[in-house]
Design an enzyme around this catalytic site. Structure first.
Site, mmCIF file in Angstrom:
data_model
loop_
_atom_site.group_PDB
_atom_site.id
_atom_site.type_symbol
_atom_site.label_atom_id
_atom_site.label_comp_id
_atom_site.label_asym_id
_atom_site.label_seq_id
_atom_site.Cartn_x
_atom_site.Cartn_y
_atom_site.Cartn_z
ATOM 1 N N ARG A 69 -8.241 69.687 74.631
ATOM 2 C CA ARG A 69 -8.115 70.804 75.560
ATOM 3 C C ARG A 69 -8.362 72.094 74.796
ATOM 4 O O ARG A 69 -8.012 72.219 73.629
ATOM 5 C CB ARG A 69 -6.700 70.852 76.150
ATOM 6 N N TYR A 197 -14.286 66.338 78.184
ATOM 7 C CA TYR A 197 -13.194 65.673 77.499
ATOM 8 C C TYR A 197 -11.817 65.936 78.085
ATOM 9 O O TYR A 197 -11.414 67.085 78.284
ATOM 10 C CB TYR A 197 -13.170 66.082 76.018
ATOM 11 N N LYS A 206 -3.793 68.038 83.977
ATOM 12 C CA LYS A 206 -3.123 69.312 83.700
ATOM 13 C C LYS A 206 -3.543 70.396 84.701
ATOM 14 O O LYS A 206 -2.735 71.232 85.099
ATOM 15 C CB LYS A 206 -3.439 69.781 82.281
ATOM 16 N N HIS A 226 6.027 69.219 83.278
ATOM 17 C CA HIS A 226 5.390 68.454 82.198
ATOM 18 C C HIS A 226 6.451 67.510 81.624
ATOM 19 O O HIS A 226 6.960 67.732 80.536
ATOM 20 C CB HIS A 226 4.893 69.458 81.151
ATOM 21 N N SER A 248 3.980 68.936 72.545
ATOM 22 C CA SER A 248 3.214 67.844 71.956
ATOM 23 C C SER A 248 3.743 67.517 70.565
ATOM 24 O O SER A 248 4.419 68.335 69.934
ATOM 25 C CB SER A 248 1.732 68.190 71.912
ATOM 26 N N CYS A 250 6.081 65.390 69.808
ATOM 27 C CA CYS A 250 7.527 65.150 69.778
ATOM 28 C C CYS A 250 7.880 63.743 70.243
ATOM 29 O O CYS A 250 9.036 63.445 70.518
ATOM 30 C CB CYS A 250 8.255 66.175 70.636
ATOM 31 N N ASP A 277 3.981 61.730 81.388
ATOM 32 C CA ASP A 277 3.460 63.081 81.166
ATOM 33 C C ASP A 277 3.850 64.097 82.234
ATOM 34 O O ASP A 277 4.162 65.231 81.903
ATOM 35 C CB ASP A 277 1.928 63.014 81.056
ATOM 36 N N ARG A 376 -8.251 59.046 72.182
ATOM 37 C CA ARG A 376 -7.391 58.680 73.316
ATOM 38 C C ARG A 376 -7.706 57.312 73.890
ATOM 39 O O ARG A 376 -8.805 56.804 73.733
ATOM 40 C CB ARG A 376 -7.596 59.711 74.440
HETATM 41 O O1 SAT Z 1 -6.181 66.351 77.195
HETATM 42 S S1 SAT Z 1 -4.950 66.261 78.002
HETATM 43 O O2 SAT Z 1 -4.565 67.581 78.464
HETATM 44 O O3 SAT Z 1 -5.157 65.391 79.136
HETATM 45 C C1 SAT Z 1 -3.727 65.610 77.071
HETATM 46 C C2 SAT Z 1 -2.950 66.652 76.368
HETATM 47 O O4 SAT Z 1 -3.536 67.531 75.739
HETATM 48 O O5 SAT Z 1 -1.715 66.593 76.440
HETATM 49 MN MN MN Z 2 1.073 66.324 78.212
#
Ligand code: SAT
Ligand code: MN
Length: 593
Positions: A69, A197, A206, A226, A248, A250, A277, A376
C-alpha cells in the site's frame, strides 16, 4: 445481468472514459473464473502451481515498484479541507476528479474492462453492503473473487435501484509517479490507478470496508474498524467473542488464528476465527455490540508464516490460493518464503523473477531475500481449520470485549482494562507502536496509530473519536475495553512474554473480568491484574514475579507519554472532543497523585 440504471450508467461512463475495448461482467460462476485463470496463465500473469500439492493455487509477481500500500499516494477527497485531518492526505473533490479523469482517459485501450459486483458481508445480510469494482486486471478479479463474495447473486440483491459503492481501478502503466488511491466518501466513490497490488487495488478491503465504511458508519450509526474477531470457547461450550485492533507487525493474524496452549487444550478450550483484519460493528436488538467480518478471504503476509508460528494460516493456503511475490520452487512447482520453517529450495525464482538460492548476497554482502517481506497469500476463509461456525451468520457475533494493542518495549503493561467506555475510547485514541529494526527508519520511534486506523479513517479523526464516544451512548450492554502489549522487553531487549498461543492466558483474564469473576488493581491508567490472576501453569521461565514486572506502570514514562498524546491531539486540530482532553487531564492528575 442487471437493470440497475445507476450501475449501467456507471459502467458506460467509465467504459467511455477509459476507452476499454469491451466489457465483461463477472457472474461469480466457477466456469467463468476458471476461464479467466486460464487466460491469466496464457498471458503470463500467473503460473499454475503443482495440482497435487497445492490444488487450485497460483503464483504471481507484481512490478517491483508496486509491492505494498502506498500511504503517500492515498487520498481522502472532500469539498472541505477541515473534513480530513493532517494524518491523511487530502484533495479537494473537483480538483481530484479533474486530475484523475485525465489519467483514466484512454487507460484501458486494447483492454477488457471487468465489472466485479461484490458484497462486503454475507450476501443479502442487513450488515452487508454492495460494491462494484471496474478493473482491467484479471489478477484483481481473481483476488476479489477470493477476498469477497462476487457475482450475479450480488446483483440480484442490488436490484433495480439498490445503492452501491463505485470503484474504478486500472493498472494503467504501473507508473509510480501517477499512482493514486483516491476516496470520495461524500460520493461513495473510490478511484485507484497505476497499481496492481493488494490494498491499493482490492477495493473492497481497506478502501471500502474501512475508509468509505468508516464514514458510512458515522452517518448511519455503526462502526467499521480495523479489527480481528476471535471466539474463545470454554470447556462448557460457552463462547465469548472479542475484537482486537493492532497496528501492523503486532501479530494480528496470529492472534486471530491462535491455538490454545497445551494446558488449555487439555481442559477443552477452543478458539474460532471470525476475521483477521476488519470488523463491521452494530448495536444488536439485545443492546450488545455485534460484529461481522465483511471479507471472505485472508490477504496475509507470507514470510514468517509457518507450522510453528501460525499453522491455521499456513493450512489456509493449501488450496485455491493466490501467492504474490513469494519464491517459486521450480523442482516441485510450489512456493517458499523466509520463515516457512522448511529448507530453502535449490532451484528457484525469487519475487523479482530472477534465479535465486539462499546463498546469494547483494553488493554489500547482505543476503538477498527470496520472497518480498510484504509478499502475500490470498486464501479463502473457508480453508481455515479454525473458522468460526458463525462466520456466515448474517448478524455476526456478540462482543464481550474490545482489545487495543501496540508494540511498546516498556510503557504499556501486558494488559489493562479501561475504566469505562469513554476511558476506553481514550485508550484506543492513544494507541501507538514503536518502530522495529525490521522497518525502515529509526528504531524505537513512537508512531501514534489511533484504533490502528491511522491510514484508514475516511474523514476527520476528531469526528471519528467523537463517533466512538457517541456510539457509547447507544449501547446498553457495552463490551469492556482493554489494552494489551505482548512486546515488553527486558534490559537486553528480549521479549519477556512468550506471546502466540500463550496470549490466550491474557484473554482468559479479560473474559474473567467481563464476567466479574476476578478482581483488579486500580492504577493511574486503568485496572491492572493481580499478578497471580494470570494463569502461568505450564509456562517455563515465567514466574509470578515476571508477571508482576510485566504489569508495572512507570509514572515517569507515562508522564512523558501524556505529553506525546497532547502533541498528537494538537496535530489533529480542533475537532478532537473535549472529553478526550478531559481524559488526558485525569490521567495526568492520577499520575501526579
Ligand atoms: O495491502 S493491504 O492493505 O490489503 C494489507 C495491509 O497493508 O494491511
Ligand atoms: Mn490490516
Amino acid at each position: 445481468m442487471t437493470n440497475n440504471k445507476n450501475l449501467l450508467a456507471f459502467v458506460e461512463e467509465y467504459k467511455a472514459l477509459c476507452k476499454a475495448d469491451n466489457v465483461v461482467w463477472i457472474d461469480g460462476s466457477e466456469e467463468q473464473l476458471e476461464a479467466l485463470r486460464a487466460q491469466a496463465v496464457a498471458n503470463g500473469d500467473i503460473v499454475k502451481l503443482n495440482e497435487e500439492l497445492l490444488p487450485g493455487c497460483y503464483i504471481a509477481r507484481s512490478n517491483p515498484n508496486d509491492v505494498a500500500r502506498v500511504e503517500g499516494r492515498t487520498f481522502i477527497c472532500s469539498k472541505n479541507k477541515d473534513d480530513v485531518t493532517p494524518i491523511n492526505n487530502w484533495m479537494e473533490t473537483s480538483e481530484a476528479y479533474k486530475l484523475l479523469n485525465a489519467i483514466y482517459d484512454g487507460c484501458m485501450k486494447g483492454r477488457t474492462m471487468y465489472v466485479v459486483p461484490y458484497s462486503m458481508g454475507p450476501v443479502g445480510s442487513k450488515f452487508s453492503k454492495v460494491g462494484i469494482e471496474l478493473t482491467d486486471s484479471i489478477y484483481v478479479v481473481l483476488n476479489m473473487a477470493i477476498m469477497t463474495r462476487v457475482g450475479k447473486a450480488v446483483l440480484d440483491v442490488l436490484g433495480e435501484d439498490g445503492e452501491f459503492i463505485k470503484g474504478i481501478h486500472s493498472y494503467a502503466e504501473l507508473d509510480a509517479e501517477k499512482r493514486y488511491i483516491a476516496h470520495f466518501p461524500e460520493d461513495n466513490v473510490i478511484m485507484s490507478i497505476n497499481s496492481n497490488y493488494g490494498g491499493n487495488v482490492l477495493l473492497g478491503k481497506k478502501c471500502f470496508a474501512l475508509r468509505i465504511a468508516s464514514w458510512l458508519g458515522k452517518n448511519e450509526g455503526w462502526m467499521a474498524e480495523h479489527m480481528l474477531i476471535l471466539g474463545i470457547e470454554k470447556p462448557n461450550g460457552e463462547i465469548n467473542y472479542v475484537t482486537g485492533a493492532f497496528p501492523s507487525a503486532c501479530g494480528k493474524t496470529n492472534l486471530a488464528m491462535l491455538i490454545p496452549p497445551k494446558q488449555y487444550l487439555d481442559k477443552g478450550y477452543k478458539t474460532w476465527c471470525v476475521g483477521d483484519d476488519i470488523a463491521w460493528i452494530r448495536v444488536g436488538e439485545d443492546g450488545r455490540l455485534w460484529a461481522i467480518n465483511p471479507e471472505n478471504g485472508f490477504f496475509g503476509v507470507a514470510p514468517g508464516t509457518s507450522m510453528k508460528s501460525n499453522p491455521n494460516a499456513l493450512l489456509s493456503t493449501k488450496k485455491n490460493t493466490i501467492f504474490t511475490n513469494v519464491v517459486h520452487d521450480l523442482d516441485t512447482n510450489t512456493v517458499w518464503w523466509e520463515g516457512m520453517g522448511t529448507p530453502a529450495p535449490k532451484n528457484a525464482i525469487d519475487w523479482k523473477g530472477n534465479k535465486w538460492d539462499e546463498s546469494m548476497v547483494d553488493a554489500d554482502g547482505k543476503k538477498i531475500k527470496g520472497a518480498h517481506p510484504n509478499s502475500r497469500f490470498t486464501a479463502p476463509t473457508a480453508n481455515c481449520p479454525c473458522l468460526s461456525s458463525e462466520f456466515e451468520a448474517p448478524n455476526g457475533v456478540p462482543l464481550t470485549a474490545i482489545i487495543f494493542g501496540g508494540r511498546r518495549a516498556k510503557t504499556a503493561p501486558l494488559v489493562y482494562q479501561a475504566k469505562d467506555w469513554n476511558n476506553g475510547v481514550f485508550v484506543g485514541s492513544i494507541m501507538a507502536s514503536e518502530t522495529t529494526a525490521a522497518a525502515v527508519g529509526a528504531v524505537g520511534v513512537v508512531r501514534r496509530d489511533p484504533m490502528a486506523m491511522r491510514p484508514f479513517i475516511g474523514y476527520n479523526c476528531g469526528d471519528y473519536f467523537n463517533h466512538w464516544l457517541e456510539m457509547g451512548k447507544k449501547i446498553p450492554n457495552k463490551p469492556l475495553i482493554f489494552n494489551v502489549n505482548w512486546f515488553r522487553t527486558d534490559d537486553e531487549g528480549h521479549f519477556i512474554w512468550p506471546g502466540f498461543g500463550d496470549n490466550l492466558r491474557v484473554l482468559d483474564w479479560i473474559i474473567s473480568r467481563c464476567e466479574g469473576k476476578v478482581d483488579a488493581r486500580e492504577t493511574a491508567i486503568g485496572y491492572v491484574p493481580y499478578a497471580e490472576d494470570i494463569n502461568i501453569d505450564g509456562l517455563e521461565d515465567i514466574t509470578v514475579d515476571t508477571i508482576e514486572e510485566l504489569l508495572t506502570v512507570d509514572k515517569e514514562m507515562w508522564l512523558k507519554e501524556a505529553d506525546g498524546i497532547e502533541e498528537f491531539y494538537k496535530e489533529l486540530g480542533d475537532r478532537v472532543p473535549e472529553e478526550l482532553y478531559n481524559q488526558l487531564a485525569t490521567l495526568k492528575a492520577n499520575l501526579n497523585k
